[in-house]
Design an enzyme around this catalytic site. Structure first.
Site, PDB file in Angstrom:
ATOM      1  N   SER A  59       2.974 -40.708  10.731  1.00  0.00           N
ATOM      2  CA  SER A  59       1.737 -40.097  11.237  1.00  0.00           C
ATOM      3  C   SER A  59       1.356 -40.764  12.553  1.00  0.00           C
ATOM      4  CB  SER A  59       0.604 -40.324  10.225  1.00  0.00           C
ATOM      5  OG  SER A  59      -0.632 -39.945  10.781  1.00  0.00           O
TER       6      SER A  59
ATOM      7  N   TYR B  81      -3.833 -46.346   4.811  1.00  0.00           N
ATOM      8  CA  TYR B  81      -3.030 -45.211   5.270  1.00  0.00           C
ATOM      9  C   TYR B  81      -2.292 -45.534   6.582  1.00  0.00           C
ATOM     10  CZ  TYR B  81      -1.748 -40.450   6.587  1.00  0.00           C
ATOM     11  OH  TYR B  81      -1.046 -39.332   6.953  1.00  0.00           O
TER      12      TYR B  81
HETATM   13  N1  LIG Z   1      -2.057 -33.048   7.236  1.00  0.00           N
HETATM   14  C1  LIG Z   1      -2.137 -33.958   8.188  1.00  0.00           C
HETATM   15  O1  LIG Z   1      -3.060 -33.907   9.049  1.00  0.00           O
HETATM   16  C2  LIG Z   1      -1.086 -35.033   8.290  1.00  0.00           C
HETATM   17  C3  LIG Z   1      -0.992 -35.743   9.492  1.00  0.00           C
HETATM   18  C4  LIG Z   1      -0.034 -36.734   9.616  1.00  0.00           C
HETATM   19  C5  LIG Z   1       0.822 -37.013   8.577  1.00  0.00           C
HETATM   20  N2  LIG Z   1       0.708 -36.337   7.415  1.00  0.00           N
HETATM   21  C6  LIG Z   1       1.624 -36.692   6.332  1.00  0.00           C
HETATM   22  O2  LIG Z   1       2.347 -35.538   5.955  1.00  0.00           O
HETATM   23  C7  LIG Z   1       2.818 -35.689   4.613  1.00  0.00           C
HETATM   24  C8  LIG Z   1       2.530 -34.402   3.855  1.00  0.00           C
HETATM   25  O3  LIG Z   1       1.124 -34.227   3.772  1.00  0.00           O
HETATM   26  P1  LIG Z   1       0.446 -32.783   3.859  1.00  0.00           P
HETATM   27  O4  LIG Z   1      -0.431 -32.788   5.045  1.00  0.00           O
HETATM   28  O5  LIG Z   1       1.453 -31.724   3.685  1.00  0.00           O
HETATM   29  O6  LIG Z   1      -0.521 -32.892   2.587  1.00  0.00           O
HETATM   30  P2  LIG Z   1      -0.657 -31.961   1.288  1.00  0.00           P
HETATM   31  O7  LIG Z   1      -0.755 -30.536   1.673  1.00  0.00           O
HETATM   32  O8  LIG Z   1      -1.787 -32.575   0.524  1.00  0.00           O
HETATM   33  O9  LIG Z   1       0.717 -32.209   0.505  1.00  0.00           O
HETATM   34  C9  LIG Z   1       1.028 -33.466  -0.043  1.00  0.00           C
HETATM   35  C10 LIG Z   1       2.266 -33.347  -0.913  1.00  0.00           C
HETATM   36  O10 LIG Z   1       2.564 -34.657  -1.438  1.00  0.00           O
HETATM   37  C11 LIG Z   1       2.724 -34.541  -2.854  1.00  0.00           C
HETATM   38  N3  LIG Z   1       2.305 -35.758  -3.539  1.00  0.00           N
HETATM   39  C12 LIG Z   1       1.102 -36.396  -3.449  1.00  0.00           C
HETATM   40  N4  LIG Z   1       1.073 -37.427  -4.298  1.00  0.00           N
HETATM   41  C13 LIG Z   1       2.288 -37.445  -4.946  1.00  0.00           C
HETATM   42  C14 LIG Z   1       2.850 -38.260  -5.962  1.00  0.00           C
HETATM   43  N5  LIG Z   1       2.160 -39.287  -6.515  1.00  0.00           N
HETATM   44  N6  LIG Z   1       4.106 -38.008  -6.384  1.00  0.00           N
HETATM   45  C15 LIG Z   1       4.806 -36.959  -5.862  1.00  0.00           C
HETATM   46  N7  LIG Z   1       4.318 -36.141  -4.907  1.00  0.00           N
HETATM   47  C16 LIG Z   1       3.069 -36.388  -4.459  1.00  0.00           C
HETATM   48  C17 LIG Z   1       1.828 -33.358  -3.249  1.00  0.00           C
HETATM   49  O11 LIG Z   1       2.333 -32.745  -4.447  1.00  0.00           O
HETATM   50  P3  LIG Z   1       1.687 -32.883  -5.910  1.00  0.00           P
HETATM   51  O12 LIG Z   1       0.205 -33.019  -5.750  1.00  0.00           O
HETATM   52  O13 LIG Z   1       2.121 -31.615  -6.581  1.00  0.00           O
HETATM   53  O14 LIG Z   1       2.343 -34.088  -6.479  1.00  0.00           O
HETATM   54  C18 LIG Z   1       2.070 -32.406  -2.080  1.00  0.00           C
HETATM   55  O15 LIG Z   1       3.235 -31.650  -2.286  1.00  0.00           O
HETATM   56  C19 LIG Z   1       2.095 -36.914   4.047  1.00  0.00           C
HETATM   57  O16 LIG Z   1       2.977 -38.012   4.038  1.00  0.00           O
HETATM   58  C20 LIG Z   1       0.966 -37.144   5.036  1.00  0.00           C
HETATM   59  O17 LIG Z   1       0.584 -38.502   5.089  1.00  0.00           O
HETATM   60  C21 LIG Z   1      -0.228 -35.334   7.239  1.00  0.00           C
END
Ligand SMILES: NC(=O)c1ccc[n+]([C@@H]2O[C@H](COP(=O)([O-])OP(=O)(O)OC[C@H]3O[C@@H](n4cnc5c(N)ncnc54)[C@H](OP(=O)(O)O)[C@@H]3O)[C@@H](O)[C@H]2O)c1
Length: 264
Positions: free
Chosen positions: A142, A155
């Site tokens: 990130s 984070y």
């Molecule tokens: N959205 C942003 O602004 C942003 C920015 C920078 C980086 N990121 C990074 O991008 C990645 C994906 O995030 P996203 O934005 O797509 O968020 P999201 O829509 O909330 O998706 C998160 C995913 O992670 C899974 N997850 C969470 N806890 C878990 C656990 N204990 N075991 C297995 N799976 C788990 C969730 O699935 P389940 O709940 O079904 O387990 C879901 O599929 C993350 O690493 C996040 O830090 C996001």
């Protein structure tokens, strides 16, 4: 080897960026292993991708905050004789504040999800990629890992580790056919900010700072193929990054956090 013989494992594939990685890779004919906790979500995505693109999709339910999960996942792959060519360590969430929350097991589970499970999957899967002379690993970090701020004690530091871990692996693996990259998105519209405690932040961010999952994933997969080691997703964030890395910005952020703590 044609792409249809490549197999990708995506963690956090039940929503957001992980779901988008699954869609774009299925469109490119990859076979997929989809990992997350919500079984129903994984199964309906698997069904949709099989019928739309005719690819093989295996949903595997795992909670990556459980220390046993990575080894159990890899044991299931071994039983099915499945080799992984592309590993996407994407699962993640916003974390509890290290100094406020007094529940250490919850903190340990968070560190497990954000760092140890990723290190474990890399530890378990990269050696066989190296033996086969081909592999790709995309660790979703990130922009928060590029800039340390007061009041982000979990984070941002976890994502900074993800970047450093990827850089070290990439240089260790140079010349082996295995490429490792850290992808650093800024704000992306996913379910990440859906929790009530994230609404204030989500509503305060202007529209022009948000990117779509489609753009972040498309750019990330292309950058991995171009051999990038750390890739900042989104033109705007690439422009802003030199500013955030400057000594002056870091000094200003430190001053601001001191001023804020004096006014608390
Ligand atoms: N959205 C942003 O602004 C942003 C920015 C920078 C980086 N990121 C990074 O991008 C990645 C994906 O995030 P996203 O934005 O797509 O968020 P999201 O829509 O909330 O998706 C998160 C995913 O992670 C899974 N997850 C969470 N806890 C878990 C656990 N204990 N075991 C297995 N799976 C788990 C969730 O699935 P389940 O709940 O079904 O387990 C879901 O599929 C993350 O690493 C996040 O830090 C996001």
């Amino acid at each position: 080897m044609s792409r249809s013989h490549y197999r990708a494992l995506i963690t956090g594939a039940s929503a957001g960026l992980g779901e988008e990685f699954a869609r774009q890779l299925a469109r490119s004919d990859y076979s997929l292993v989809l990992v997350a906790r919500r079984q129903q979500r994984l199964e309906s995505l698997a069904e949709e991708l099989r019928s739309q693109y005719g690819v093989e999709v295996t949903p595997l339910v795992a909670d990556l905050s459980d220390p046993k999960a990575p080894a159990e996942l890899v044991a299931q792959l071994t039983r099915r004789s499945v080799d992984i060519d592309l590993l996407i360590n994407n699962a993640g969430a916003a974390g509890p504040d290290l100094l406020e929350g007094r529940d250490w097991p919850a903190h340990r589970a968070y560190q497990e999800l954000m760092m140890t499970s990723c290190a474990a999957l890399n530890h378990l899967l990269i050696p066989s990629m190296r033996e086969r002379g081909y592999g790709r690993v995309l660790n979703v970090a990130s922009m928060a890992g590029r800039l340390m701020r007061a009041n982000d004690t979990t984070y941002g530091p976890a994502k900074a580790w993800m970047i450093a871990h990827s850089e070290a692996l990439a240089s260790t693996l140079r010349g082996t056919g295995v490429r490792v990259m850290a992808l650093c998105p800024g704000f992306v519209r996913t379910e990440f900010h859906a929790e009530p405690n994230m609404h204030a932040l989500r509503d305060a961010i202007p529209d022009w700072l948000w990117y779509s999952s489609e753009t972040v994933v498309r750019e990330g997969l292309a950058a991995l193929e171009h051999g990038r080691v750390v890739y900042l997703s989104g033109r705007l964030y690439r422009w802003l990054d030199p500013l955030t890395q400057s000594v002056l910005t870091r000094w200003l952020l430190r001053r601001l956090s001191v001023l804020r703590s004096l006014s608390d």
